[in-house]
Design an enzyme around this catalytic site. Structure first.
Site, short mmCIF file in Angstrom:
data_model
loop_
_atom_site.label_atom_id
_atom_site.label_comp_id
_atom_site.label_asym_id
_atom_site.label_seq_id
_atom_site.Cartn_x
_atom_site.Cartn_y
_atom_site.Cartn_z
N HIS A 71 0.83 -1.21 0.00
CA HIS A 71 0.00 0.00 0.00
C HIS A 71 0.86 1.26 0.00
CE1 HIS A 71 0.70 -0.81 4.27
NE2 HIS A 71 0.35 0.43 4.55
N CYS A 156 -28.59 -4.58 -14.88
CA CYS A 156 -29.70 -5.12 -14.07
C CYS A 156 -31.06 -4.90 -14.74
CB CYS A 156 -29.69 -4.48 -12.69
SG CYS A 156 -29.87 -2.68 -12.75
#
Ligand SMILES: Cc1cc2nc3c(=O)[nH]c(=O)nc-3n(C[C@H](O)[C@H](O)[C@H](O)COP(=O)(O)O)c2cc1C
Length: 180
Positions: A71, A156
């Site tokens: 990170h 969707c």
């Protein structure tokens, strides 16, 4: 050549993030993708490696990464951070400074004066939710640059605002951020 860190979360639109990585790579940039664990369930990080020629990351806690801090390394490497697609959940994590996965942790480690772009993608009802709008507004207040989602058909079956911006438009915003 600029260093672009691409944060990817689990949205049906993440196929467009592969196109974005490819376009930015073809434009001469170095693109490293970081996927949330859920995103890596929808598509293999290997696909991002194939289009970018750079390593893609999803977990910094596996045994091969002992002693490394991806990170921090990724955040130091990045000249610009673009999160595309940004799911409702990831937006909530970023807006609250949470760091439970590599995308959110790397995003938190990118200094706030470096360009950070957010390209949300979600169903229109989710995008219209006050909670989501509050989180987005908070990130914009914190200096994130919003790449507005577009309007149209969703996988969707619904129609309305919330579609991930087109890769060419996100690329243009990244180039603008690099030039600023
Ligand atoms: C096929 C599929 C598509 C999804 N698409 C979206 C989406 O476009 N936007 C969104 O906010 N959530 C979407 N979700 C739900 C998120 O994946 C879910 O909230 C997940 O926990 C987000 O994880 P992440 O933010 O760590 O990637 C989708 C889920 C599935 C299974």
């Amino acid at each position: 050549m600029s260093h672009i860190l691409l944060g990817v979360s689990a949205s049906v639109s993440l196929y467009k993030a592969c196109d974005l990585a490819s376009k930015l790579t073809q434009a001469g940039h170095s693109v490293r993708a970081v996927l949330t664990p859920r995103a890596a369930e929808l598509v293999s990080p290997q696909l991002f490696e194939a289009v970018s020629g750079e390593p893609a990351h999803t977990d910094e806690f596996d045994a091969t990464r002992r002693g490394a801090m991806d990170h921090i390394d990724l955040a130091r490497w990045a000249e610009v951070l673009v999160v595309a697609p940004a799911s409702a959940d990831l937006i909530g994590r970023l807006a609250n400074g949470l760091a439970g996965d590599l995308v959110a942790t790397a995003a938190l480690a990118v200094p706030a004066d470096r360009p950070r772009l957010l390209a949300p993608a979600m169903n229109p009802a989710m995008w219209a939710q006050p909670a989501v709008q509050r989180n987005v507004a908070r990130l914009v207040e914190d200096g994130w640059r919003l790449v507005e989602p577009g309007e149209g058909h969703h996988a969707c079956g619904d129609a309305g605002r919330g579609r991930l911006a087109e890769p060419a438009d996100i690329q243009r915003r990244v180039e603008e951020a690099l030039a600023s």
